[in-house]
Structures are given as structure tokens and as C-alpha cells.
Design a protein around this motif. Structure first.
Motif, PDB file in Angstrom:
ATOM      1  N   THR A 143       0.842  -1.196   0.000  1.00 24.93           N
ATOM      2  CA  THR A 143       0.000   0.000   0.000  1.00 24.93           C
ATOM      3  C   THR A 143       0.875   1.242   0.000  1.00 24.93           C
ATOM      4  O   THR A 143       1.695   1.419   0.914  1.00 24.93           O
ATOM      5  CB  THR A 143      -0.916   0.027   1.248  1.00 24.93           C
ATOM      6  N   LYS A 144       0.737   2.074  -1.009  1.00 24.88           N
ATOM      7  CA  LYS A 144       1.533   3.296  -1.100  1.00 24.88           C
ATOM      8  C   LYS A 144       1.236   4.214   0.077  1.00 24.88           C
ATOM      9  O   LYS A 144       0.117   4.241   0.603  1.00 24.88           O
ATOM     10  CB  LYS A 144       1.255   4.028  -2.413  1.00 24.88           C
ATOM     11  N   TYR A 145       2.240   5.001   0.470  1.00 25.26           N
ATOM     12  CA  TYR A 145       2.091   5.865   1.635  1.00 25.26           C
ATOM     13  C   TYR A 145       0.958   6.880   1.456  1.00 25.26           C
ATOM     14  O   TYR A 145       0.215   7.155   2.406  1.00 25.26           O
ATOM     15  CB  TYR A 145       3.406   6.595   1.936  1.00 25.26           C
ATOM     16  N   ASN A 146       0.817   7.436   0.244  1.00 29.83           N
ATOM     17  CA  ASN A 146      -0.244   8.437   0.050  1.00 29.83           C
ATOM     18  C   ASN A 146      -1.636   7.818   0.182  1.00 29.83           C
ATOM     19  O   ASN A 146      -2.570   8.462   0.672  1.00 29.83           O
ATOM     20  CB  ASN A 146      -0.088   9.162  -1.287  1.00 29.83           C
ATOM     21  N   TYR A 147      -1.784   6.530  -0.225  1.00 34.06           N
ATOM     22  CA  TYR A 147      -3.048   5.840  -0.016  1.00 34.06           C
ATOM     23  C   TYR A 147      -3.287   5.616   1.481  1.00 34.06           C
ATOM     24  O   TYR A 147      -4.395   5.803   1.990  1.00 34.06           O
ATOM     25  CB  TYR A 147      -3.065   4.488  -0.724  1.00 34.06           C
ATOM     26  N   PHE A 148      -2.217   5.216   2.165  1.00 30.34           N
ATOM     27  CA  PHE A 148      -2.301   4.949   3.596  1.00 30.34           C
ATOM     28  C   PHE A 148      -2.669   6.223   4.365  1.00 30.34           C
ATOM     29  O   PHE A 148      -3.545   6.196   5.234  1.00 30.34           O
ATOM     30  CB  PHE A 148      -0.963   4.393   4.085  1.00 30.34           C
ATOM     31  N   SER A 149      -2.015   7.326   4.025  1.00 27.75           N
ATOM     32  CA  SER A 149      -2.304   8.585   4.719  1.00 27.75           C
ATOM     33  C   SER A 149      -3.725   9.073   4.428  1.00 27.75           C
ATOM     34  O   SER A 149      -4.400   9.614   5.314  1.00 27.75           O
ATOM     35  CB  SER A 149      -1.289   9.660   4.316  1.00 27.75           C
TER      36      SER A 149
END
Length: 200
Positions: A143-149
Motif C-alpha cells: 500500500t503506497k504511503y499516500n493511499y495509507f495517509s
């Protein structure tokens, strides 16, 4: 690049690398779907006591982790910390559990008994820990960080979302600082413990 702190501590840089560069089918699955699956798995391992079902779930989660192209050797090394944590708790709880006696002795006038169910308790909690750790790492590494955030912003109200993300970022910074300190000590021919002794 692997962490210089310890091969048994999850390498956050490596986790970030996989999360940003994973191109498998699992990286394209909605992060909300993976988050819901994580919650379901945690609820399942909390309620289920059958070792057969837990073993099947562990094998399934491990296969999904491997199919996502994630590093199995690193995963097995990273298991050290959760297993130590579980054992430090369960080694006190496994005594005098009702069941078939395997070992019995006295300590300070008190009888201490190890049963088959006591050993089963150790195995059950250990495999539950491995299941949750494996799927949590799978979730983070696909999961990419921007999706996670974005998920954090939508799932938690302000300022809880900011606190959560700042804590997540602080973990990276802290490990980077410790890593840099160990590199500096090693470049001087010293180690962490001997360096602290000299500083004291």
C-alpha cells in the motif's frame, strides 16, 4: 539497504521501498479492502482457538505474502521480536493450566505443573502473533504511503489523524538517527554498548 541496527528489526526503508514499488496484483487491490481484511483476521484470531484453523490461516497469509513478491527471508528474521514478546508473556501463563501433566515440580513450597494445554497455549498465541504480523507487513508493503495517509485522514477525526501520521513519521526519524549513530560508532571501531560506556 538493510538496517544496521539489527536484521531482526523490521527495516522501515525496505518496507517503504516495497510499498512504493510493488507492481503485483495485490498492490492494485483497494487499501480499504486490505484494511477490512486485516480487521477480520484480527477478530478471527481473537475468537478462534482451533490450532488447525489457525495453522491453515497462517499458511494462507504466508502464501499471499509470498505471492506479492515480498521477502520471505526478511519476514522470518522479523518474526524474532513478536515471538520474544509473546514468549515473555506466555512463559508465565503456561504453568498450572488444566490438562494432562507433562512436568511437575515445586518452587518455594508451591507446586508448578506444565500440561499439554499449557504448551498448546504457547503455540496458539505464537501463531496468532505470526498471522497478525505477516498480514500487517503485507498490508504496509503493498500500500503506497499516500493511499495509507488518505485512509488515516478519512478514518480518524482531526487532530487524531495528524497525531497518528506524525507518530508514524517519528518512528522513521528515530530509527534513522539510531542507524546513523551506530554507523558512526562502527566507523571509529566501536560498538553501541562500548560507546555508551565510554560516554558515561
Amino acid at each position: 539497504m538493510p538496517s544496521n541496527i539489527s536484521g531482526h528489526i523490521p527495516d522501515l526503508d525496505l518496507i517503504t521501498y516495497y510499498s512504493e514499488n510493488n507492481r503485483t496484483f495485490f498492490a492494485r487491490i483497494s487499501p480499504w479492502t486490505k484494511a477490512i481484511m486485516l480487521v477480520v483476521i484480527v477478530l478471527f484470531i481473537t475468537l478462534i482457538k482451533s490450532m488447525a484453523l489457525l495453522t491453515l490461516l497462517y499458511v494462507a497469509v504466508l502464501l499471499v505474502y509470498a505471492a506479492a513478491g515480498l521477502p520471505l527471508k526478511k519476514l522470518f528474521a522479523w518474526y524474532t521480536l513478536p515471538l520474544i514478546f509473546v514468549l515473555s508473556l506466555v512463559l508465565l501463563m503456561m504453568w498450572n493450566v488444566p490438562g494432562n501433566t507433562l512436568l511437575s515440580f515445586g518452587v518455594a513450597g508451591y507446586g508448578v505443573t506444565l500440561t499439554d494445554n499449557g504448551l498448546l497455549l504457547v503455540a496458539r498465541l505464537a501463531i496468532k502473533a505470526l498471522i497478525s504480523v505477516t498480514f500487517s507487513l503485507f498490508f504496509l508493503m503493498t500500500t503506497k504511503y499516500n493511499y495509507f495517509s488518505t485512509m488515516i485522514y478519512r478514518a480518524f477525526p482531526a487532530p487524531v489523524d495528524q497525531i497518528f501520521l506524525m507518530s508514524y513519521r517519528f518512528l522513521f526519524i528515530t530509527l534513522k538517527m539510531v542507524d546513523a549513530m551506530i554507523k558512526a560508532l562502527r566507523s571509529r571501531g566501536s560498538g553501541l554498548i562500548s560507546g555508551m560506556a565510554r560516554a558515561g
